[in-house]
Every structure is written in structure tokens, then in C-alpha cells.
Design an enzyme around this catalytic site. Structure first.
Site, short mmCIF file in Angstrom:
data_model
loop_
_atom_site.label_atom_id
_atom_site.label_comp_id
_atom_site.label_asym_id
_atom_site.label_seq_id
_atom_site.Cartn_x
_atom_site.Cartn_y
_atom_site.Cartn_z
N PRO A 57 0.79 -1.23 0.00
CG PRO A 57 -0.33 -1.30 2.01
CD PRO A 57 0.91 -1.76 1.35
CD GLU A 58 4.29 4.42 -2.61
OE1 GLU A 58 3.92 5.61 -2.68
OE2 GLU A 58 5.42 4.06 -2.92
#
Length: 270
Positions: A2-3
Site C-alpha cells: 500500500p502506497e
DNA sequence: CGCTGACCCTGACGGC
DNA sequence: TGCCGTCAGGGTCAGC
């Protein structure tokens, strides 16, 4: 995984299932996350109406009248909607069971994520010192320029600092600096306002386009799979060290900056 | 105050 | 096939 775009995609994916729903039960199978999951969390959440699912930086915020559930996905976390009959697999640490039968299942092999209860929410140390959202009007080149004066850190480390601006992770820091033509090793305090204007624009551009593509992941993410790869073909530098620059053909250089792999083109980035 | 490096943890991958 | 070192998209924290 996750960014910011993935976290926003997750938010959009789960929000329709839980906004306006009550929590039937929180099941914690493995409380050893980045910080221990509070033992009282199931009791605090039981029966609460989720009024909204918001995002601040890479944190997901589940709002209820009693308080806010803060979820971070860390490096390897995911939150998916599963049916009530689906039995948990490896690293499925937490379930948020809802009254409508849906279940939000949190999986996190590395356990760098967290589940915390915030009351009141906005004064919490994790949220208090955060810089502006990168896609807000408040974030621009002037802000970067102003906050960078006197700073000797490499510009890449600077834009990855959550007190400066939130949500710029390693992939997009590399990409934005390439698009802006700035050498990631350059000292933050020695970059002009004009160049910071370009950089801020590129950060917005790369994050916006990744979120738009996140719509593709959204289906994957509800259905299963979860592996992004949607933006892989659009990456100019990340994961391409030693290979030719897509713009000029020079061999991309790879080095480490602040413990993170950094890729750039010595010709295109100055 | 700013900055650097250690650390949290599991899994995937390449070399031998 | 297995063993070992290295690396991974997150962030905090101690220490200089």
C-alpha cells in the site's frame, strides 16, 4: 503493497459496505501488530454505527459516535470484503463483521500495520503532526520550497517525510522526481521555488493517475487477487535500475538513500 | 532541532 | 532440494 493510491482504493472499496452499518463483532486472531491491538477494542466497537470511512495520509479512519478506529496497512497489509462463510487463511489477523453479513478481513503477513482506537481522534500523536494531503490545494511548490529552507537532507527523503507532505512513498517519490527532472540526491534546501512547483505538480499527477488506475484494482481487491501491477508498465524508474531510461536510453542508476532503494537517470535528472 | 541508522516481521528470490 | 543472504511499497524511535 500500500502506497496512498492503494489505501485510497481500499477506502473506496470498503466504504459502501460499512458506511451506515453497525459492527456485529470484531474478531482478533492475532493481536501482535506494529503495536498490540487493544484488548478492549472488540467491546468498544461492538454495536457501533460506522458513520464514515475516511483517509488521512495512509491511515484509514472508521468513524463512529464513540470514537474512531484507525487502521494502517503497513507494508504488506490488505483489507478486503469477504462473505460471512469464508474461512480465514494464513495471516488473516482481524475480521470486522458487520450487521449486513459482510466482513472486512485484515490480512498482514509482516504485521507492520496497526488497529488502534482513537478518542478523541484528531489529537492523537499519529495524526497531529502530519503534513498536508498531497492532492489538496494546500500542498504546492511554495509549501515545499518554504519548508525545505535550511534542510540538508536529500530531496527524496524530504518529500517522503510525512511532516512535510503525507502519502508520498518510495515508488511515487522515485517517479515524481524523474518526471520533475530532479536528482533525488540533491539537497532539499538548495532547490529553487520554480523547480519545487514542477515537483509538486508531478507528485499530484502521479498520485492522481495511480488512484484512477486503482479503480481496476478495486475489483481485484473485492474479488480476491490483490496484486496490483496495474501501474507497472507506466513506471519510468522504480524497479528498473540497470535498465535503459525510457526517455533518453541511458542506464538507470540505483542507489540507497535513507535505507530505501532509489532509481534515477543521471542524464534526465539534475 | 535535523538527521542517520536500527528495528519491527514474514516471504520471495537468487546464488551456491 | 535446501540453506543463506538480501530485499520488499510502511513507519517509529534512540542517539548523536
Amino acid at each position: 503493497m500500500p502506497e496512498l493510491p492503494e489505501v485510497e482504493t481500499t477506502r473506496r472499496g470498503v466504504e459502501p459496505y460499512c458506511s451506515g452499518e453497525r459492527v456485529r463483532r470484531l474478531v482478533v486472531r492475532e493481536p501482535r501488530l506494529r503495536w498490540p491491538v487493544p484488548g478492549q477494542l472488540p467491546d468498544l466497537l461492538r454495536g457501533q454505527l460506522i458513520t464514515a470511512v475516511e483517509r488521512r495520509a495512509k491511515y484509514l479512519l472508521f468513524r463512529t459516535a464513540a470514537g474512531t478506529l484507525l487502521v494502517h496497512l503497513g507494508m504488506s497489509g490488505s483489507l478486503r470484503v469477504v462473505g460471512p462463510e469464508q474461512s480465514p487463511g494464513k495471516h488473516d489477523h482481524i475480521d470486522i463483521q458487520l450487521h449486513n453479513g459482510a466482513c472486512l478481513r485484515y490480512n498482514d503477513p509482516r504485521r507492520f500495520g496497526c488497529f488502534l482506537w482513537l478518542e478523541p481522534a484528531e489529537q492523537h500523536p499519529l495524526l497531529r503532526e502530519l503534513g498536508p494531503e498531497p492532492l489538496s490545494a494546500e500542498f504546492d511548490g511554495e509549501l515545499l520550497h518554504g519548508r525545505s529552507r535550511g534542510r540538508r537532507v536529500p530531496v527524496k527523503s524530504f518529500i517522503m517525510n510525512g511532516q512535510v507532505v503525507v502519502g508520498v512513498g518510495n515508488i511515487y517519490a522515485n517517479e515524481a522526481l524523474f518526471l520533475a527532472g530532479i536528482d533525488p540526491r540533491r539537497m532539499a534546501g538548495r532547490i529553487s521555488a520554480a523547480r519545487y512547483r514542477v515537483l509538486a505538480d508531478r507528485i499530484k499527477q502521479v498520485l492522481t493517475s495511480a488512484i484512477e488506475q486503482g479503480g481496476t484494482t478495486l475489483r481485484d481487491f473485492v474479488g480476491g487477487d490483490g496484486k496490483p501491477g496495474y501501474f507497472a508498465q507506466q513506471l519510468y524508474v522504480y524497479g528498473r535500475g540497470g535498465r535503459p531510461c525510457k526517455r533518453c536510453g541511458a542506464t538507470l542508476r540505483e542507489s540507497r538513500l535513507g535505507q530505501r532503494t532509489t532509481v534515477f537517470c543521471v542524464t534526465c535528472q539534475r
